[in-house]
Design a protein around this motif. Structure first.
Motif, mmCIF file in Angstrom:
data_model
loop_
_atom_site.group_PDB
_atom_site.id
_atom_site.type_symbol
_atom_site.label_atom_id
_atom_site.label_comp_id
_atom_site.label_asym_id
_atom_site.label_seq_id
_atom_site.Cartn_x
_atom_site.Cartn_y
_atom_site.Cartn_z
ATOM 1 N N LEU A 107 0.821 -1.242 -0.039
ATOM 2 C CA LEU A 107 0.094 -0.070 0.007
ATOM 3 C C LEU A 107 0.729 1.212 -0.266
ATOM 4 N N HIS A 108 1.981 1.158 -0.576
ATOM 5 C CA HIS A 108 2.921 2.363 -0.441
ATOM 6 C C HIS A 108 3.956 2.262 -1.479
ATOM 7 N N GLU A 152 2.483 2.726 10.010
ATOM 8 C CA GLU A 152 3.291 1.776 9.396
ATOM 9 C C GLU A 152 4.295 1.341 10.568
ATOM 10 N N ILE A 153 4.229 0.103 10.544
ATOM 11 C CA ILE A 153 5.190 -0.543 11.523
ATOM 12 C C ILE A 153 6.400 -1.271 10.946
ATOM 13 N N PHE A 154 6.363 -1.521 9.862
ATOM 14 C CA PHE A 154 7.632 -1.820 8.938
ATOM 15 C C PHE A 154 7.607 -1.090 7.637
ATOM 16 N N ASP A 188 4.841 -1.819 4.581
ATOM 17 C CA ASP A 188 5.252 -1.536 3.076
ATOM 18 C C ASP A 188 6.493 -1.348 2.592
ATOM 19 N N SER A 189 6.680 -1.733 1.343
ATOM 20 C CA SER A 189 8.050 -1.543 0.802
ATOM 21 C C SER A 189 8.423 -0.086 0.647
ATOM 22 N N ASP A 190 7.245 0.654 0.446
ATOM 23 C CA ASP A 190 7.745 2.342 0.154
ATOM 24 C C ASP A 190 8.626 2.197 -0.929
ATOM 25 N N THR A 211 10.285 -6.243 0.341
ATOM 26 C CA THR A 211 11.040 -5.949 1.526
ATOM 27 C C THR A 211 10.032 -6.016 2.637
ATOM 28 N N SER A 212 8.928 -5.492 2.735
ATOM 29 C CA SER A 212 7.838 -5.142 3.826
ATOM 30 C C SER A 212 6.995 -5.283 2.847
ATOM 31 N N PHE A 213 5.595 -5.975 3.459
ATOM 32 C CA PHE A 213 4.350 -5.863 2.972
ATOM 33 C C PHE A 213 3.469 -6.618 3.692
ATOM 34 N N GLU A 214 2.073 -6.129 3.545
ATOM 35 C CA GLU A 214 0.811 -6.900 4.191
ATOM 36 C C GLU A 214 0.403 -8.205 3.327
ATOM 37 N N VAL A 215 -0.132 -8.892 4.072
ATOM 38 C CA VAL A 215 -1.170 -10.337 3.524
ATOM 39 C C VAL A 215 -2.431 -9.952 3.952
#
Length: 440
Positions: A61-62, A234-236, A269-271, A280-284
């Protein structure tokens, strides 16, 4: 002596026969006193999930493109997420509302510096339909989240807010250290939002105490209490170099906000500004079907998990992911015995966190065994060779949930902090501070 003992026993038996309810109730109260158990109401974000029929959808989402400060065109970014198995993607360029991957974005002077010499590219209508329907991926399409934008587009302090589903924020540069204007404007326009990489603003990456500072926690908790459309933080973010302790901040926010009647979701999110940032970072997300309405509902209800391949707080800083990331496959909440059980894949251990501390390990947590360490929530984290998977917080209420006590206000100190904050929010101060930092 023996006769008196026999008489006493006979009397007790008679009383138990004539007053069985009172006898049973007294015995139960005595047992509860001995064990010290509480009766918890457990509110799970995943209560509606049908684990047998709902799908699992990899989400980001980013992300950024050359419509703002990304290094890749929209088609390149979308194609790479699609290739890496993502199911939901939001374009969130700085100050640029996403009108669809197949529609030209309205660029912003100076901020869209990549577009000065070359107009941003977009997907063809044909390719857009292929990707969104998944016609070349077995019918597994990738949803284009409408009207994504990173608001406060030009602030140096990175007090950024991601907005969705509302035509708001286009070409708005923002004010330094000011999240709330963006949140409130997006809310009034009918959208939802979350706060991006808070560790950037409070500079907590190298100093965990800044993530634990009540004044920093209050910055975010107050916004979340006032604005239900701001769903969380965002926590990650990416590989977490500047957001290492954002989970610590999240735990503090949860303790502050949950007793007021709402939860706070943790986004991941990966931003992405480069193709290498993807994955690298994401939601499921857990949803009955992958479509825009269900994406919004999952965001609002918290039916998703935060995944990081580079969790630099939970695992060593030099950790490199290998293989699949850990994932939750089922959650069972049992209020009769006050327990939560998690099943999952590709994990080595499951840890349970309350009030920022790891209090238990294993698939099941018995809340009654940790009453002294739990105030209003627990959350789980699955640790594996491929990274970490965090659940949203489970609200646990023993009937006596109370907001955390706050320090008594000091009018003089508060006044001085307001003046300091006003000064630090000016762009002149921020630029000067930025230059000093770079010179050092």
């Amino acid at each position: 002596m023996q006769k008196r003992t026999t008489k006493a026993i006979s009397l007790l038996l008679a009383l138990s026969l004539t007053c069985p309810m009172a006898f049973t109730s007294a015995a139960a109260d005595t047992e509860a006193d001995i064990q010290g158990t509480k009766d918890y109401t457990i509110i799970s974000p995943y209560e509606e999930v049908d684990w047998d029929t709902w799908g699992t959808y990899k989400t980001n989402l980013h992300t950024h493109s050359k419509a703002s400060d990304g290094n890749n065109e929209i088609p390149e970014i979308v194609e790479e997420y699609y290739r890496q198995g993502f199911d939901v993607l939001a374009m969130t360029d700085h100050g640029v509302v996403n009108k669809g991957w197949n529609n030209a974005p309205e660029t912003v002077p100076l901020l869209s510096f990549n577009a000065i010499l070359k107009k941003p590219q977009i997907l063809s209508q044909e390719r857009y339909e292929q990707i969104t329907t998944g016609s070349d991926r077995g019918g597994r399409g990738m949803t284009d989240v409408p009207k994504g934008i990173e608001m406060n587009a030009a602030v140096i302090t990175k007090s950024h807010v991601n907005g969705f589903f509302a035509d708001y924020g286009q070409n708005m540069w923002g004010r330094e250290r000011d999240y709330e204007t963006a949140v409130a404007g997006n809310e009034a326009a009918g959208g939802v939002s979350f706060i991006n990489h808070p560790g950037d603003l409070i500079e907590s990456s190298g100093d965990i105490t800044k993530a634990q500072d009540p004044r920093n926690i209050k910055i975010y908790a107050d916004i979340l209490k006032r604005h239900p459309s701001c769903l969380g933080i965002e926590i990650f973010n990416r590989t977490n170099n500047t957001t290492k302790h954002d989970r610590v901040l999240w735990d503090g926010i949860l303790q502050s906000v949950i007793p007021t009647g709402r939860n706070v979701w943790g986004f991941s999110d990966s931003d992405a500004h480069n193709l290498d940032d993807i994955n690298t970072s994401f939601e499921v997300f857990k949803m009955p079907e992958n479509n825009v309405d269900n994406v919004r509902r999952a965001m609002e209800q918290g039916t998703f998990f935060a995944i990081s391949r580079y969790p630099k707080y939970e695992l060593p800083g030099d950790f490199e992911p290998v293989g699949n990331y850990p994932m939750v496959s089922r959650i069972e909440v049992n209020e009769d015995n006050d327990s939560i059980t998690i099943q999952g894949t590709d994990y080595n251990k499951i840890q349970w966190v309350a009030n920022g501390n790891i209090i238990a390990e294993g698939n099941t947590i018995d809340l009654n065994a940790f009453e002294e360490q739990i105030t209003c929530y627990v959350r789980a984290q699955l640790i594996g060779d491929g990274g970490v998977c965090l659940t949203q917080a489970f609200v646990v209420d023993d009937g006596n949930m109370q907001p955390l006590p706050e320090d008594q206000p000091n009018a003089i100190v508060d006044f001085l902090y307001k003046i300091l904050d006003a000064i630090k929010s000016t762009r002149i101060y921020v630029i000067f501070d930025f230059l000093i930092d770079k010179l050092n």
